[in-house]
Design an enzyme around this catalytic site. Structure first.
Site, PDB file in Angstrom:
ATOM      1  N   SER A 261       0.831  -1.210   0.000  1.00  0.00           N
ATOM      2  CA  SER A 261       0.000   0.000   0.000  1.00  0.00           C
ATOM      3  C   SER A 261       0.863   1.258   0.000  1.00  0.00           C
ATOM      4  O   SER A 261       2.073   1.202   0.210  1.00  0.00           O
ATOM      5  CB  SER A 261      -0.888   0.007   1.243  1.00  0.00           C
ATOM      6  OG  SER A 261      -0.085   0.291   2.373  1.00  0.00           O
ATOM      7  N   LYS A 262       0.185   2.377  -0.217  1.00  0.00           N
ATOM      8  CA  LYS A 262       0.872   3.666  -0.209  1.00  0.00           C
ATOM      9  C   LYS A 262       1.573   3.866   1.142  1.00  0.00           C
ATOM     10  O   LYS A 262       2.689   4.368   1.208  1.00  0.00           O
ATOM     11  CB  LYS A 262      -0.154   4.766  -0.453  1.00  0.00           C
ATOM     12  CG  LYS A 262       0.408   6.170  -0.337  1.00  0.00           C
ATOM     13  CD  LYS A 262      -0.624   7.202  -0.739  1.00  0.00           C
ATOM     14  CE  LYS A 262      -0.151   8.625  -0.537  1.00  0.00           C
ATOM     15  NZ  LYS A 262       0.297   8.960   0.796  1.00  0.00           N
ATOM     16  N   ARG A 263       0.915   3.430   2.212  1.00  0.00           N
ATOM     17  CA  ARG A 263       1.493   3.611   3.548  1.00  0.00           C
ATOM     18  C   ARG A 263       2.830   2.878   3.713  1.00  0.00           C
ATOM     19  O   ARG A 263       3.741   3.390   4.333  1.00  0.00           O
ATOM     20  CB  ARG A 263       0.498   3.160   4.621  1.00  0.00           C
ATOM     21  CG  ARG A 263       0.098   4.297   5.516  1.00  0.00           C
ATOM     22  CD  ARG A 263      -1.002   3.930   6.478  1.00  0.00           C
ATOM     23  NE  ARG A 263      -2.251   3.679   5.774  1.00  0.00           N
ATOM     24  CZ  ARG A 263      -3.049   2.644   6.003  1.00  0.00           C
ATOM     25  NH1 ARG A 263      -2.734   1.757   6.919  1.00  0.00           N
ATOM     26  NH2 ARG A 263      -4.163   2.502   5.339  1.00  0.00           N
ATOM     27  N   GLY A 265       4.912   2.360   1.355  1.00  0.00           N
ATOM     28  CA  GLY A 265       5.883   3.163   0.613  1.00  0.00           C
ATOM     29  C   GLY A 265       6.334   4.355   1.450  1.00  0.00           C
ATOM     30  O   GLY A 265       7.527   4.633   1.576  1.00  0.00           O
ATOM     31  N   ASP A 266       5.369   5.051   2.060  1.00  0.00           N
ATOM     32  CA  ASP A 266       5.699   6.231   2.867  1.00  0.00           C
ATOM     33  C   ASP A 266       6.624   5.841   4.025  1.00  0.00           C
ATOM     34  O   ASP A 266       7.614   6.502   4.320  1.00  0.00           O
ATOM     35  CB  ASP A 266       4.424   6.867   3.432  1.00  0.00           C
ATOM     36  CG  ASP A 266       3.561   7.489   2.335  1.00  0.00           C
ATOM     37  OD1 ASP A 266       4.104   7.694   1.226  1.00  0.00           O
ATOM     38  OD2 ASP A 266       2.376   7.751   2.585  1.00  0.00           O
TER      39      ASP A 266
END
Ligand code: GLU
Length: 343
Positions: A261-263, A265-266
């Protein structure tokens, strides 16, 4: 073999995740390896999930990656239009055909009623599904008289068209990556094919378009594997030859549990989107490989190796080398057995 025709069929509901880019890439490599055609189809039948700018983002991202289409609304083609909202007029006749054949039925249950059934089932620690058991007690053309149904329709009462999943059948399917897949029909629900807003659902539009666009291979993410039995039964109901299916394993979180998920990646400092994205509603931003300074060739090289390797020490590939070195879909099946975590 007939001409290889594959499609990438995103829904413009947000930015394209790198998992989606990988699906597009694998379709592209397969098409090019086999002298076939790569088609871009925009699946926008769910108007409630439409996000302005998402289609442009998808098109620009794939272009930046060097994934070129042989047919799309942007480059033309003889099977267009390639956007489902512009093909709206096409789908009703297919829904009517299934009704006439007795493979589908009309359902008048409202969203509120269905919600109520779900709540009641939950209270008894059960899950409500609209299927061969429950459909016998609900408000549909199987339980109502012909006159009643005709009257409600003439009065303009909203209705949906549902596929009638046959009872007590075992569907045996072949997936090019997974091999044999078997499903008992009694575990499936009677999916809506046509909605009360006059639009087809994903399932109907997807099958009709794959058929009309002469798609030979459906290569898509594994999240669509549960839809495969319905799709296979739809082809059967129409009397059409089904394409071959290949469901790609998803890109997972670095610890291997769940979808990337994007999270993630962050948290770990890498983008999960090809390009920078700003959500038009919330203003939220997400970083992209392009703006982070990666060359598209490096990005594609990395994605190609998530789920596949040539079995040699070679790690750096041009697009042309990737096309040539893929051993067709057997290469993907091989990749399934190997490491595919993002790390
Ligand atoms: N519109 C679907 C998606 O966004 C396409 C799935 C398929 O390839 O059949 O993933």
């Amino acid at each position: 073999m007939n001409e290889v025709r594959v499609r990438f069929a995103p829904s413009p509901t947000g930015p394209l995740h790198i998992g989606g880019v990988r699906t597009a890439l694998y379709n592209y490599l397969f098409a090019k390896k086999n002298g076939g055609k790569m088609i871009l189809r925009i699946e926008d039948t769910d108007q409630t999930r439409f996000v302005p700018g998402a289609e442009e983002y998808i098109v620009q991202s794939l272009d930046w990656c060097g994934i070129k289409f042989d047919e799309s609304d942007y480059v033309g083609g003889e099977y267009g239009p390639y956007k489902q909202s512009n093909r709206k007029h096409l789908y009703k006749q297919y829904s009517d055909e299934l009704l006439a054949k007795g493979c589908a039925y009309i359902a008048f249950d409202t969203a509120e009623e269905l919600d109520q059934y779900r709540k009641e089932a939950e209270a008894n620690k059960q899950t409500f599904i609209y299927n061969c058991q429950t459909r016998k007690n609900l408000r549909n053309s199987l339980t109502m008289s012909k006159e009643e149904v005709e009257k409600l329709m003439a009065d303009g009462t909203p209705y949906t068209v549902r596929f009638m999943i046959p009872e007590n059948r075992e569907i045996v399917m072949h997936d090019l990556i997974r091999g044999e897949v078997k499903v008992q029909t009694n575990t499936l629900d009677d999916k809506v094919l046509f909605k009360s807003d006059g639009m087809p659902t994903y399932h109907l539009a997807n099958i009709v378009d794959d058929h009309l666009m002469k798609i030979s291979h459906v290569i898509r993410g594994e999240e669509w594997l549960p839809s495969m039995p319905l799709h296979v039964m739809l082809y059967e109901a129409f009397g059409w030859e089904a394409p071959q299916f290949a469901h790609l394993p998803l890109l997972l979180k670095p610890d291997g549990n769940g979808k990337l998920s994007k999270r993630d990646g962050d948290r770990l400092g890498f983008p999960v989107f090809p390009m920078f994205w700003q959500d038009p509603k919330t203003g939220d931003t997400a970083m992209g490989y392009k703006q982070s300074g990666y060359y598209p060739e490096a990005f594609i090289n990395m994605l190609a190796l998530l789920g596949w390797n040539p079995g040699t020490e070679q790690e750096i590939f041009t697009m042309e080398e990737l096309i040539q070195s893929r051993q067709g879909l057997s290469g993907l099946a091989e990749g399934r057995k190997r490491h595919r975590r993002f790390a």
